[in-house]
Write a protein that holds these residues in place. Structure first.
Motif: not given
Length: 453
Positions: A247-249, A271-282, A392-399
Motif C-alpha cells: 500500500t504505502n511507503g 526517502n526514496t519510495i518506488l512502485n508503492a500501491g500497485w499490488r493493492r486493489d484499485g 520504464n523497464g521495471v514492472e509496477l507490480t514487481s517486488y
C-alpha cells in the motif's frame, strides 16, 4: 550448529532445535555462564546476556527477553526460525521483547533473522513463515542496526503471545516484521534490510524512534505499509529506500490518540519510495498517507512510479481524530517521477499508470500539499535520472529488488534540487539506546535517499 562456551551446558537432542535437556534438567532450569542466562520450556526460550559473534541459532519456540533483562546480539549471528511453529497448534514463532534488545551487526557482518535456506524462495515471499519481533510495553529500548529480517508476517492466532497479551487480535491481525508498543520507549531501526513480509515492515504504536538508512522490500501481501505509525509514536524517518510496499511507503496516523497516548509526530525526509500501491486493489494505496490528526513534516522525498500522490483525508476538517493531518503539518517539496508503464491492477482500475494517479482529482489531495513539488503529468513525465534503474523497464507490480540497481542520482538529475532547511529532526542531538547514541541525519538538499556518488 555452532556453539560457543556460553552454551556448553546445553545438549542438543534429535528433533529439537536449541533446547536444554541434560539428564539433570527438567527444561525449567536456568543455565548460567558469564555470557548468557537461559531458561527453556516446551514453548519458550527465555534468554538474556550476549549471543556472541558468528553464532547460528535455530529457534523452534518463542524467544523471550524477560522484563528487566537484556539480550545483546553481536555481528554475524544468524537466527533461523522454524516455520512449523510452536506446539500442536503450530503457533507462529514470535520474538517477544519484554526487556531490552540490542541487535548490533555491521555492514560486512549483519545479524540475520530468517528461515531455513530451502524456504528462502520467491514463492514464500508473502507466506508469513514466522511472527516477527514484538517489543512490548515493558520494553524500554531496542536497537536494530545492520540487521536483515525476512519471511515474517504470520497470522496471529489463538495462543500467539501477542494475542494473549492483547497487542494483536487472533484471526484479524498479521504480525508486522517489527512492532513497538511503549510510548516512552526508545527505538532505532537503522542500516537494515526489512523484506519479504506479509504485513508492515515496522509498526510503531508508541515510542521515540529513528528509522534511517534502511531498505524495505516487498512489505505486505494484501495490505500494509513499509512504515506504519500510530498515536504515541514520534520518529525521524530518513534516507530509506522502500521498494514495492503493498500500500504505502509511509502511513502516518494518530489513530488511538488519547489523554495518555499522545499525538503521532514524524519527520519524513530524503526517502526514496518506488512502485508503492500497485499490488493493492484499485481504490487503495499507495505512496504517503497522513491521517487522524498526525503532525508531520514530509519533504525532499522521491516518489517513483507510485500509484498516488501523498494525501490526507478530509482536509477541510483538520485537527480531529477522524480527519486529516494536523494543520501545522507540512507535505511539500517532494518529487513525483513517473515513467510510461501501465498495469491492469487488481480490482477496479481507477488508475492505469503513475502519472494519472498523480493528477487525478478524485482523491483527497489537500490544496496545501505539494505546492512546490515537481509532479509528473501524462504530458510531462519526470525522470529522476538514477545511476542504474529504468523507470520504464521495471514492472509496477514487481517486488524483487535487483542488487544491480543503483538509486544514486546522475550529475544532471533534476532531483538534485531539493529544499534546504525545511526539517529540524527530533533526534538531531541523538537518541541513546544502551551504550550507543543514534543520531538522525540532517536533511539533504536532494530528493530521495541518495545524491550523486
Amino acid at each position: 550448529m555452532k556453539l560457543t562456551r556460553m552454551y556448553a551446558a546445553l545438549a542438543i537432542v534429535a528433533g529439537l532445535f536449541f533446547a536444554a535437556c541434560s539428564d539433570d534438567d527438567d527444561n525449567n532450569n536456568v543455565v548460567e555462564t558469564d555470557q548468557v542466562e537461559q531458561n527453556v520450556t516446551d514453548t519458550e526460550m527465555i534468554v538474556s546476556g550476549v549471543w556472541k559473534s558468528g553464532e547460528v541459532i535455530k529457534l523452534d519456540r518463542h524467544l523471550v527477553i524477560p522484563e528487566g533483562k537484556s539480550l545483546t546480539i553481536e555481528p554475524g549471528v544468524t537466527v533461523i526460525v522454524d516455520e512449523k511453529g510452536v506446539g500442536v497448534n503450530h503457533v507462529p514463532v514470535e520474538i517477544s521483547v519484554k526487556g531490552n534488545l540490542y541487535v548490533l551487526g555491521t555492514e560486512s557482518s549483519p545479524v540475520t533473522f530468517t528461515v531455513d535456506p530451502a524456504l528462502r524462495t520467491k514463492d514464500n515471499t508473502f507466506k508469513g513463515l514466522w511472527g516477527g519481533i514484538v517489543a512490548y510495553e515493558s520494553c524500554q529500548e531496542m536497537a536494530l542496526d545492520h540487521v536483515v529480517i525476512e519471511y515474517t508476517g504470520a497470522q496471529v492466532i489463538e495462543g500467539s503471545p501477542a494475542a494473549v497479551a492483547g497487542v494483536y487480535t487472533a484471526g484479524d491481525d498479521m504480525y508486522p516484521q517489527v512492532t513497538t508498543n511503549n510510548i516512552n520507549g526508545r527505538y532505532a531501526l537503522t542500516n537494515s534490510i526489512i523484506r519479504y513480509g506479509a504485513s508492515d515492515g515496522i509498526y510503531m504504536m508508541g515510542g521515540n524512534g529513528i528509522i534511517c538508512h534502511n531498505t524495505f522490500v516487498a512489505n505486505g501481501y494484501t495490505g500494509a505499509e513499509a512504515v506504519n505509525m500510530k498515536a504515541g509514536a514520534k520518529a525521524d524517518i530518513a534516507g530509506n529506500v522502500m521498494f514495492s510496499p503493498n500500500t504505502n511507503g509511509l502511513k502516518l496516523s494518530s489513530s488511538g490518540q488519547s489523554e495518555t497516548r499522545g499525538q503521532m509526530m514524524a519527520n519524513a525526509y530524503n526517502n526514496t519510495i518506488l512502485n508503492a500501491g500497485w499490488r493493492r486493489d484499485g481504490e487503495k494505496g499507495g505512496c504517503i498517507y497522513v491521517e487522524k490528526n498526525a503532525k508531520v513534516t514530509v519533504v525532499n522525498n522521491l516518489l517513483v512510479n507510485c500509484k498516488f500522490r501523498a494525501m490526507t483525508p478530509k482536509y477541510t476538517d483538520p485537527n480531529k481524530s477522524d480527519a486529516g493531518y494536523d494543520d501545522k503539518s507540512v507535505i511539500d517539496y517532494n518529487f513525483y517521477a513517473s515513467g510510461s508503464l501501465t498495469t491492469p491492477i487488481v480490482g477496479e482500475a481507477t488508475v492505469a499508470n503513475p502519472a494519472e494517479g498523480y493528477v487525478q482529482d478524485n482523491k483527497n489531495y489537500n490544496p496545501e500539499v505539494d505546492t512546490h513539488s515537481p509532479i509528473s503529468t501524462p504530458d510531462n513525465l519526470l525522470d529522476p535520472g538514477f545511476v542504474s534503474y529504468d523507470i520504464n523497464g521495471v514492472e509496477l507490480t514487481s517486488y524483487i529488488l535487483d542488487s544491480s540497481w543503483d538509486f544514486h542520482l546522475k550529475a544532471d538529475s533534476p532531483a538534485l534540487t531539493g529544499a534546504e532547511g525545511k526539517v529540524t529532526p527530533y533526534f538531531a542531538d541523538g537518541l541513546t539506546i544502551g551504550s550507543t547514541t543514534f543520531v538522525s541525519p540532517t536533511v539533504q538538499p536532494q530528493f530521495g535517499a541518495f545524491g550523486t556518488k
